[in-house]
Design a protein around this motif. Structure first.
Motif, mmCIF file in Angstrom:
data_model
loop_
_atom_site.group_PDB
_atom_site.id
_atom_site.type_symbol
_atom_site.label_atom_id
_atom_site.label_comp_id
_atom_site.label_asym_id
_atom_site.label_seq_id
_atom_site.Cartn_x
_atom_site.Cartn_y
_atom_site.Cartn_z
ATOM 1 N N ASP A 94 5.615 -0.798 -1.842
ATOM 2 C CA ASP A 94 4.560 -1.231 -2.609
ATOM 3 C C ASP A 94 4.576 -2.428 -3.626
ATOM 4 N N ARG A 95 3.751 -2.907 -3.938
ATOM 5 C CA ARG A 95 3.577 -4.363 -4.796
ATOM 6 C C ARG A 95 4.471 -4.329 -5.889
ATOM 7 N N ALA A 96 4.608 -3.350 -6.553
ATOM 8 C CA ALA A 96 5.717 -3.131 -7.806
ATOM 9 C C ALA A 96 7.041 -3.563 -7.417
ATOM 10 N N THR A 97 7.458 -2.955 -6.414
ATOM 11 C CA THR A 97 8.824 -3.135 -5.713
ATOM 12 C C THR A 97 8.994 -4.765 -5.388
ATOM 13 N N LEU A 98 8.015 -5.118 -4.840
ATOM 14 C CA LEU A 98 7.914 -6.631 -4.292
ATOM 15 C C LEU A 98 8.213 -7.514 -5.427
ATOM 16 N N VAL A 99 7.284 -7.177 -6.599
ATOM 17 C CA VAL A 99 7.374 -8.137 -7.775
ATOM 18 C C VAL A 99 8.788 -7.960 -8.336
ATOM 19 N N GLU A 100 9.115 -6.778 -8.537
ATOM 20 C CA GLU A 100 10.749 -6.449 -9.041
ATOM 21 C C GLU A 100 11.721 -7.283 -8.015
ATOM 22 N N CYS A 142 1.776 -12.513 -5.860
ATOM 23 C CA CYS A 142 0.919 -12.666 -7.073
ATOM 24 C C CYS A 142 1.187 -11.192 -7.599
ATOM 25 N N PRO A 143 1.621 -11.215 -9.088
ATOM 26 C CA PRO A 143 2.077 -10.003 -9.557
ATOM 27 C C PRO A 143 0.886 -9.295 -10.053
ATOM 28 N N ILE A 144 -0.226 -9.674 -9.940
ATOM 29 C CA ILE A 144 -1.401 -9.049 -10.432
ATOM 30 C C ILE A 144 -2.340 -8.526 -9.700
ATOM 31 N N ASN A 201 -0.262 -17.383 -13.119
ATOM 32 C CA ASN A 201 1.141 -16.849 -13.221
ATOM 33 C C ASN A 201 1.951 -18.048 -12.515
ATOM 34 N N ASN A 202 1.396 -18.646 -11.727
ATOM 35 C CA ASN A 202 2.080 -19.673 -10.912
ATOM 36 C C ASN A 202 3.289 -19.286 -9.795
ATOM 37 N N ASN A 203 3.247 -18.005 -9.367
ATOM 38 C CA ASN A 203 4.006 -17.776 -8.534
ATOM 39 C C ASN A 203 3.245 -16.838 -7.412
ATOM 40 N N HIS A 241 3.102 -13.109 1.168
ATOM 41 C CA HIS A 241 3.502 -14.186 0.466
ATOM 42 C C HIS A 241 2.901 -15.433 0.749
ATOM 43 N N TRP A 242 1.652 -15.388 1.038
ATOM 44 C CA TRP A 242 0.840 -16.779 1.491
ATOM 45 C C TRP A 242 0.438 -17.483 0.282
ATOM 46 N N ALA A 243 -0.309 -18.730 0.271
ATOM 47 C CA ALA A 243 -0.799 -19.503 -0.618
ATOM 48 C C ALA A 243 -2.301 -19.192 -0.754
ATOM 49 N N ALA A 244 -2.776 -18.154 -0.175
ATOM 50 C CA ALA A 244 -4.085 -17.637 -0.080
ATOM 51 C C ALA A 244 -5.243 -18.736 0.285
#
Length: 532
Positions: free
Chosen positions: A42-48, A216-218, A209-211, A104-107
């Motif tokens: 899940d995204r929360a785990t990856l952000v952490e 993207c954390p959000i 956020n610049n990461n 993890h792409w630049a989109a």
């Protein structure tokens, strides 16, 4: 069990390309089964994971490595999953989890130019595509709607309908580059990205956020995890940790089933009517070669001998310099804007075309590490960090590589934990690339002058970065003798096997390949539905 492991359409790979094709087909009423070799995270785990990573510059570090579904890892040391046969190292990075590498792409979600599909006819190099830009254009728009793409309308690629939303707000660095480069004849435009500039599809607008890489954390930025979720909501079933190791055909050459291992190496057989191979341009040819049989001794879909061949990417050289004014990169998206005028022209008959990308990544960490390495400390260190982090800039190119059959993916004699052959890569870069790199360097110098640049640091000659845009290994074409799939992504050799991947692109052009791969996959999905 056999009833559960069967579907109208079986998709191998849950990345953004395969998942959006699955979403389209499931939405049209087909039963769809997606097999993903890696785990669901899940995204929360990856952000952490990112926040806790000691290697913030390593965009792979937040993503779990599984022994049953390995991917290349280079830091802190090379895990040798992708075996290098040279002569030039091709250290591709990709992720094998639910949702794939676009976590993890630049989109960046560019369309190709119409001329990119006709470079053999126009410039005498590379290959022509078997389809036209007009064939692809409506599927580009469909992909942009699904992904939530924002961009400047004057980016060079014709469009029949507007973007779903306006570009993300311009950063101060982008504004100053645009203003200062204009007198020199350089038009700086906001990059076309799958990044929200307003609330869209239940996700918030970018807050800078610049990461963006590695995550993207959000969730303002679209990614394959969202595609996989959408496919499941549309009715597709997704099985994680399902490592497909063989594709089975019947005596007529139609695909009958695929076989996968779970992490404990238990084996399962999945049947279907239509199969979509939607792994990337390395893992897809690997699987086709692994599936060789008495009838297809060189691997499936390989009567042309081109499976795995014509590997391409977008190598880059770069320039780092100090602008004469404070720009404070690090506020807003990491890759906000670029110069696109060098993507096409008669020069393509002589050297590679390219796009120049302007970085907005925070420079604080790199500046700090460089100063500490020089022995700067105390109050001077604080002063120097503030001075250089406000001014240090970076530009790079995204450069076209032409198809070369000697650049290829093959099976190595080394095995992973499940006993599956690891891929081996043969890769070289020629004068067409080197001449393009030299042309780019001349433009870098002019750009730095216009920015009042000092302390110019060019990347070493002949040493190029890699952009992880894996193309060409499953090339589409009209002639079964020199291509793997037709213009719909259907195998010339197996009428119910389609390929949805950046690998089907016959040439690489000068832009990130994801949006084009998604558009091609949606076109394939329409063809599958129409012929069901």
């Amino acid at each position: 069990m056999s009833d559960q492991l069967s579907a109208d359409v079986v998709v191998i790979g849950s990345g953004i390309v395969g998942a959006l094709a699955a979403h389209r087909l499931a939405s049209q009423g087909a039963s769809v089964l997606i097999l993903e070799s890696g785990p669901r995270v899940d995204r929360a785990t990856l952000v952490e994971n990112f926040r806790n990573s000691p290697r913030k510059g390593d965009f792979m570090s937040p993503y779990p490595f599984s022994s049953w579904s390995p991917h290349p890892v280079y830091q802190p040391e090379d895990n040798n999953y992708l075996i290098q046969a040279g002569p030039y190292p091709y250290k591709a990075e990709y992720i094998r989890i639910v949702g794939g590498t676009t976590w993890h792409w630049a989109a960046q979600a560019w369309r190709v130019l119409p001329n990119d599909l006709r470079i053999r006819s126009l410039y005498g190099v590379g290959r022509d595509w078997p389809i036209s830009y007009e064939d692809l254009e409506p599927f580009y728009h469909e992909a942009e709607l699904k992904m939530g793409v924002s961009g400047a309308p004057n980016n060079g690629s014709p469009r029949s309908k507007p973007f779903p939303m306006q570009p993300v707000a311009e950063s101060y660095l982008e504004q100053r580059f645009r203003e200062r480069l204009a007198p020199g004849g350089y038009q700086v435009i906001t990059n076309t990205t799958a990044r929200n500039s307003r609330n869209y599809d239940g996700r918030p607008a970018c807050c800078g956020n610049n990461n963006c890489m590695p995550i993207c954390p959000i969730d303002a930025q679209y990614h394959g995890g969202l595609s996989a979720d959408a496919a499941e909501k549309a009715g597709a079933r997704l099985i994680a940790n399902a490592v497909v190791y063989r594709i089975e055909h019947d005596d007529k050459g139609r695909i009958a089933a695929v076989h996968y291992f779970d992490p404990d190496k238990n084996t399962f057989r999945v049947t279907g009517k239509t199969f979509i191979l939607a792994a990337n341009g390395i893992e897809s040819p690997k699987l086709l070669l692994l599936s060789a049989s008495d009838k297809f001794k060189n691997g499936l879909a390989n009567s042309s001998g081109t499976v795995g061949r014509n590997l391409m990417d977008h190598p880059s050289n770069s320039l780092v310099f100090d602008a004469e004014e404070e720009l404070w990169p690090g506020r807003g998206p990491m890759s906000p804007s670029s110069i696109n005028a060098l993507r096409d022209g008669a020069f393509r008959s002589e050297h590679a075309s390219f796009r120049i990308d302007i970085s907005n990544s925070s420079q604080v960490a790199s500046v700090t590490n460089a100063l500490i390495a020089k022995g700067v400390y105390g109050a001077e260190l604080d002063e120097q960090i503030r001075f250089h982090a406000a001014r240090q800039c970076s530009i790079k190119n995204v450069l076209e590589v032409l198809p070369d059959p000697e650049n290829r993916i093959v099976l190595s004699d080394q095995k992973d934990a499940l006993g599956i052959a690891r891929p081996q890569v043969h890769y070289a870069l020629n004068d067409y690339v080197h001449k393009g790199m030299a042309a780019a360097r001349e433009h870098y110098t002019r750009i730095a002058q216009l920015m009042g640049g000092t302390n110019l640091r060019y990347s070493p000659d002949g040493v190029y970065g890699n952009n992880q845009h894996i193309t060409g290994t499953l090339s589409m074409g009209s002639d079964p003798r020199d291509s793997v799939v037709d213009g719909y992504g259907r195998s010339h050799d197996h009428p119910n096997l389609y390929m949805a991947s950046t690998g089907v692109m016959p040439t690489s052009a000068t832009v990130n390949s994801t949006l084009t791969a998604v558009a091609l996959a949606l076109r394939s999905a329409e063809h599958i539905h129409a012929n069901a």
